[in-house]
Scaffold this motif. Structure first.
Motif, mmCIF file in Angstrom:
data_model
loop_
_atom_site.group_PDB
_atom_site.id
_atom_site.type_symbol
_atom_site.label_atom_id
_atom_site.label_comp_id
_atom_site.label_asym_id
_atom_site.label_seq_id
_atom_site.Cartn_x
_atom_site.Cartn_y
_atom_site.Cartn_z
ATOM 1 N N ARG A 1 0.734 -1.198 0.132
ATOM 2 C CA ARG A 1 -0.082 -0.059 0.052
ATOM 3 C C ARG A 1 0.919 1.322 -0.080
ATOM 4 N N GLY A 2 0.336 2.308 -0.781
ATOM 5 C CA GLY A 2 1.177 3.374 -0.646
ATOM 6 C C GLY A 2 0.084 4.572 -0.449
ATOM 7 N N ARG A 3 0.352 5.602 0.296
ATOM 8 C CA ARG A 3 -0.485 6.668 0.638
ATOM 9 C C ARG A 3 0.571 7.906 0.870
ATOM 10 N N GLN A 4 0.377 8.865 0.282
ATOM 11 C CA GLN A 4 1.112 10.190 0.222
ATOM 12 C C GLN A 4 0.275 11.177 0.737
ATOM 13 N N GLN A 5 1.144 12.045 1.492
ATOM 14 C CA GLN A 5 0.404 13.170 2.176
ATOM 15 C C GLN A 5 0.482 14.489 1.079
ATOM 16 N N ASP A 6 -0.541 15.184 1.146
ATOM 17 C CA ASP A 6 -0.551 16.101 0.027
ATOM 18 C C ASP A 6 0.021 17.307 0.359
ATOM 19 N N ASP A 7 1.331 17.497 -0.356
ATOM 20 C CA ASP A 7 2.271 18.573 -0.216
ATOM 21 C C ASP A 7 1.884 19.614 -1.053
ATOM 22 N N GLY A 8 0.801 19.702 -1.783
ATOM 23 C CA GLY A 8 0.328 20.956 -2.617
ATOM 24 C C GLY A 8 0.131 22.258 -1.995
ATOM 25 N N GLN A 9 0.330 22.325 -0.430
ATOM 26 C CA GLN A 9 -0.198 23.406 0.118
ATOM 27 C C GLN A 9 0.795 24.546 -0.197
ATOM 28 N N GLY A 10 0.193 25.585 -0.832
ATOM 29 C CA GLY A 10 1.094 26.723 -1.172
ATOM 30 C C GLY A 10 1.762 26.538 -2.517
ATOM 31 N N ARG A 11 1.712 25.551 -3.191
ATOM 32 C CA ARG A 11 2.275 25.428 -4.532
ATOM 33 C C ARG A 11 1.316 25.380 -5.598
ATOM 34 N N VAL A 12 1.701 26.073 -6.439
ATOM 35 C CA VAL A 12 0.978 26.216 -7.660
ATOM 36 C C VAL A 12 1.541 25.675 -8.944
ATOM 37 N N PHE A 13 0.747 24.512 -9.416
ATOM 38 C CA PHE A 13 1.149 23.550 -10.644
ATOM 39 C C PHE A 13 0.526 24.045 -11.784
ATOM 40 N N LEU A 14 1.359 24.170 -12.730
ATOM 41 C CA LEU A 14 0.806 24.544 -13.891
ATOM 42 C C LEU A 14 0.560 23.158 -14.788
ATOM 43 N N HIS A 15 1.267 22.097 -14.623
ATOM 44 C CA HIS A 15 1.079 20.692 -15.079
ATOM 45 C C HIS A 15 1.313 19.927 -13.803
ATOM 46 N N ARG A 16 0.501 18.960 -13.460
ATOM 47 C CA ARG A 16 0.852 17.887 -12.425
ATOM 48 C C ARG A 16 0.807 16.595 -13.038
ATOM 49 N N GLY A 17 1.685 15.857 -13.690
ATOM 50 C CA GLY A 17 1.669 14.431 -14.307
ATOM 51 C C GLY A 17 2.222 13.590 -13.400
ATOM 52 N N ILE A 18 2.787 13.996 -12.357
ATOM 53 C CA ILE A 18 3.327 12.739 -11.600
ATOM 54 C C ILE A 18 2.241 12.592 -10.494
ATOM 55 N N ALA A 19 1.778 11.012 -10.561
ATOM 56 C CA ALA A 19 0.799 10.776 -9.765
ATOM 57 C C ALA A 19 1.063 10.856 -8.363
ATOM 58 N N ALA A 20 0.115 11.382 -7.290
ATOM 59 C CA ALA A 20 0.219 11.279 -5.989
ATOM 60 C C ALA A 20 -0.879 10.944 -5.418
ATOM 61 N N ARG A 21 -1.323 9.569 -5.899
ATOM 62 C CA ARG A 21 -2.521 8.776 -5.269
ATOM 63 C C ARG A 21 -2.200 7.699 -4.612
#
Length: 154
Positions: A71-91
């Protein structure tokens, strides 16, 4: 609907094998994360999963009955970050592998975004056992013996 594979009366005690086949057929067909299975030697295997962006704290490996579950579970590290493209799966993901009895998990390690899990299948030693034949009359049927607890009132 289940399909019975071992219907012949010559296959005694293979119910657990049928259950393993059914469990393997039910596993998710999701292709994430991609993985390889390689045979390192006649007795060892390696499962490699591509888990880019996951740390050791984000991953968990368990052995549940004859099922290796990763099992894999990532913490959402997108706080304060603006992605123009997000192609790396973080699910989150769960990948399960049904393994045969006797296969042991030797170890696991994370290296450059690849999670490696090594498995070992010890070579079985042939066992030959002589079964004694008891002398008896042909009219007697052999019934299983039952063991009862001694009566505590006597």
């Amino acid at each position: 609907m289940t399909t019975r594979v071992f219907t012949s009366p010559l296959f005694l005690g293979f119910d657990h094998l049928e259950q393993m086949i059914e469990r393997a057929a039910k596993t998710s067909s999701d292709g994430y994360p991609p993985y390889n299975i390689e045979q390192l030697s006649p007795v060892s295997l390696r499962i490699t999963l591509a888990v880019a962006g996951f740390t050791m704290d984000d991953l968990q490996i368990t052995l549940e009955d004859n099922q290796l579950v990763i099992r894999g579970r990532q913490q959402d590290d997108g706080q304060g970050r603006v992605f123009l493209h997000r192609g790396i799966a973080a699910r989150q993901f769960q990948r399960a592998f049904v393994i045969a009895e006797g296969i042991e998990v030797k170890g696991a390690w994370l290296d450059n975004g690849l999670l490696h899990v090594d498995l070992v299948r010890p070579m079985p030693q042939p066992v030959v056992r002589s079964i004694p034949i008891a002398r008896g009359s042909s009219s007697k049927a052999v019934a299983p013996r039952t063991v009862t607890a001694p009566d505590s009132n006597t």
